[in-house]
Design a protein around this motif. Sequence first.
Motif, PDB file in Angstrom:
ATOM      1  N   GLU A  33       0.830  -1.206   0.000  1.00 31.10           N
ATOM      2  CA  GLU A  33       0.000   0.000   0.000  1.00 31.10           C
ATOM      3  C   GLU A  33       0.865   1.257   0.000  1.00 31.10           C
ATOM      4  O   GLU A  33       0.565   2.223  -0.702  1.00 31.10           O
ATOM      5  N   GLN A  34       1.951   1.226   0.756  1.00 31.38           N
ATOM      6  CA  GLN A  34       2.874   2.365   0.769  1.00 31.38           C
ATOM      7  C   GLN A  34       3.531   2.544  -0.599  1.00 31.38           C
ATOM      8  O   GLN A  34       3.706   3.673  -1.065  1.00 31.38           O
ATOM      9  N   GLU A  35       3.877   1.442  -1.236  1.00 32.93           N
ATOM     10  CA  GLU A  35       4.470   1.520  -2.575  1.00 32.93           C
ATOM     11  C   GLU A  35       3.481   2.121  -3.566  1.00 32.93           C
ATOM     12  O   GLU A  35       3.875   2.918  -4.427  1.00 32.93           O
ATOM     13  N   CYS A  36       2.202   1.782  -3.457  1.00 27.91           N
ATOM     14  CA  CYS A  36       1.178   2.361  -4.339  1.00 27.91           C
ATOM     15  C   CYS A  36       1.097   3.874  -4.138  1.00 27.91           C
ATOM     16  O   CYS A  36       1.040   4.626  -5.118  1.00 27.91           O
ATOM     17  N   GLN A  37       1.100   4.296  -2.889  1.00 28.71           N
ATOM     18  CA  GLN A  37       1.053   5.736  -2.599  1.00 28.71           C
ATOM     19  C   GLN A  37       2.289   6.445  -3.146  1.00 28.71           C
ATOM     20  O   GLN A  37       2.191   7.529  -3.727  1.00 28.71           O
ATOM     21  N   GLN A  38       3.446   5.828  -2.984  1.00 25.85           N
ATOM     22  CA  GLN A  38       4.688   6.413  -3.486  1.00 25.85           C
ATOM     23  C   GLN A  38       4.662   6.504  -5.016  1.00 25.85           C
ATOM     24  O   GLN A  38       5.082   7.514  -5.590  1.00 25.85           O
ATOM     25  N   LEU A  39       4.166   5.468  -5.667  1.00 22.09           N
ATOM     26  CA  LEU A  39       4.065   5.484  -7.132  1.00 22.09           C
ATOM     27  C   LEU A  39       3.106   6.577  -7.618  1.00 22.09           C
ATOM     28  O   LEU A  39       3.384   7.253  -8.611  1.00 22.09           O
ATOM     29  N   GLN A  40       1.996   6.753  -6.906  1.00 26.58           N
ATOM     30  CA  GLN A  40       1.058   7.812  -7.286  1.00 26.58           C
ATOM     31  C   GLN A  40       1.704   9.185  -7.138  1.00 26.58           C
ATOM     32  O   GLN A  40       1.518  10.064  -7.983  1.00 26.58           O
ATOM     33  N   PHE A  41       2.473   9.361  -6.074  1.00 21.55           N
ATOM     34  CA  PHE A  41       3.182  10.618  -5.857  1.00 21.55           C
ATOM     35  C   PHE A  41       4.193  10.861  -6.987  1.00 21.55           C
ATOM     36  O   PHE A  41       4.264  11.949  -7.557  1.00 21.55           O
ATOM     37  N   GLU A  42       4.968   9.846  -7.316  1.00 24.66           N
ATOM     38  CA  GLU A  42       5.965   9.962  -8.384  1.00 24.66           C
ATOM     39  C   GLU A  42       5.299  10.233  -9.730  1.00 24.66           C
ATOM     40  O   GLU A  42       5.823  10.989 -10.546  1.00 24.66           O
ATOM     41  N   GLN A  43       4.142   9.617  -9.940  1.00 25.73           N
ATOM     42  CA  GLN A  43       3.411   9.834 -11.188  1.00 25.73           C
ATOM     43  C   GLN A  43       3.000  11.301 -11.315  1.00 25.73           C
ATOM     44  O   GLN A  43       3.197  11.913 -12.369  1.00 25.73           O
ATOM     45  N   LEU A  46       6.068  13.437 -12.078  1.00 26.43           N
ATOM     46  CA  LEU A  46       6.554  13.303 -13.452  1.00 26.43           C
ATOM     47  C   LEU A  46       5.608  13.940 -14.470  1.00 26.43           C
ATOM     48  O   LEU A  46       6.055  14.485 -15.471  1.00 26.43           O
ATOM     49  N   GLN A  47       4.321  13.878 -14.211  1.00 23.17           N
ATOM     50  CA  GLN A  47       3.364  14.419 -15.163  1.00 23.17           C
ATOM     51  C   GLN A  47       3.434  15.950 -15.235  1.00 23.17           C
ATOM     52  O   GLN A  47       3.017  16.536 -16.217  1.00 23.17           O
ATOM     53  N   ASN A  48       3.959  16.575 -14.199  1.00 25.38           N
ATOM     54  CA  ASN A  48       4.085  18.034 -14.191  1.00 25.38           C
ATOM     55  C   ASN A  48       5.343  18.513 -14.903  1.00 25.38           C
ATOM     56  O   ASN A  48       5.513  19.707 -15.105  1.00 25.38           O
ATOM     57  N   LYS A  49       6.224  17.597 -15.263  1.00 25.96           N
ATOM     58  CA  LYS A  49       7.442  17.975 -15.983  1.00 25.96           C
ATOM     59  C   LYS A  49       7.122  18.216 -17.450  1.00 25.96           C
ATOM     60  O   LYS A  49       6.292  17.519 -18.029  1.00 25.96           O
ATOM     61  N   LYS A  50       7.825  19.159 -18.015  1.00 28.24           N
ATOM     62  CA  LYS A  50       7.625  19.460 -19.432  1.00 28.24           C
ATOM     63  C   LYS A  50       8.392  18.443 -20.274  1.00 28.24           C
ATOM     64  O   LYS A  50       9.415  17.927 -19.865  1.00 28.24           O
ATOM     65  N   GLY A  51       7.880  18.172 -21.461  1.00 29.93           N
ATOM     66  CA  GLY A  51       8.553  17.266 -22.386  1.00 29.93           C
ATOM     67  C   GLY A  51       8.307  15.801 -22.092  1.00 29.93           C
ATOM     68  O   GLY A  51       8.921  14.931 -22.686  1.00 29.93           O
TER      69      GLY A  51
END
Length: 128
Positions: A33-43, A46-51
Amino acid sequence: MKIIRKIPVKQVITERSKERLVKQFNQNKQQLEQECQQLQFEQRKLQNKKGVSKHEVAKRFQQEIKKRKDKIKWIEFQLEQLDILPIGSEITEEEVETLVEVEEGSNWSDISDNKAIIVKDGIVIQIT
């Protein structure tokens, strides 16, 4: 000649081993569950980065999150099954490899018979 053979390690369910397994399953579930939360955070990061393709990022992260959620469902199923199991029943916990001596004239059925190691509360009680 020596060959490697897999042998199951079976655990006899006791109150103590049941509690240990429940604790272990719950820890694994919490970790996933913690890994899922961490992956959502990382997602989101990354989605806010340009390019970066938002669609590709979302697709890749959702695959990883789905893998973990599937594992969580499997753990929940195992917890349900463990709750149903009566004390004294045996479950296969893992498999270990062993070396077996094979020579000309050896009885193959003796070598290939279903052998197992039986463990109760962390102590080997029988090798069949």
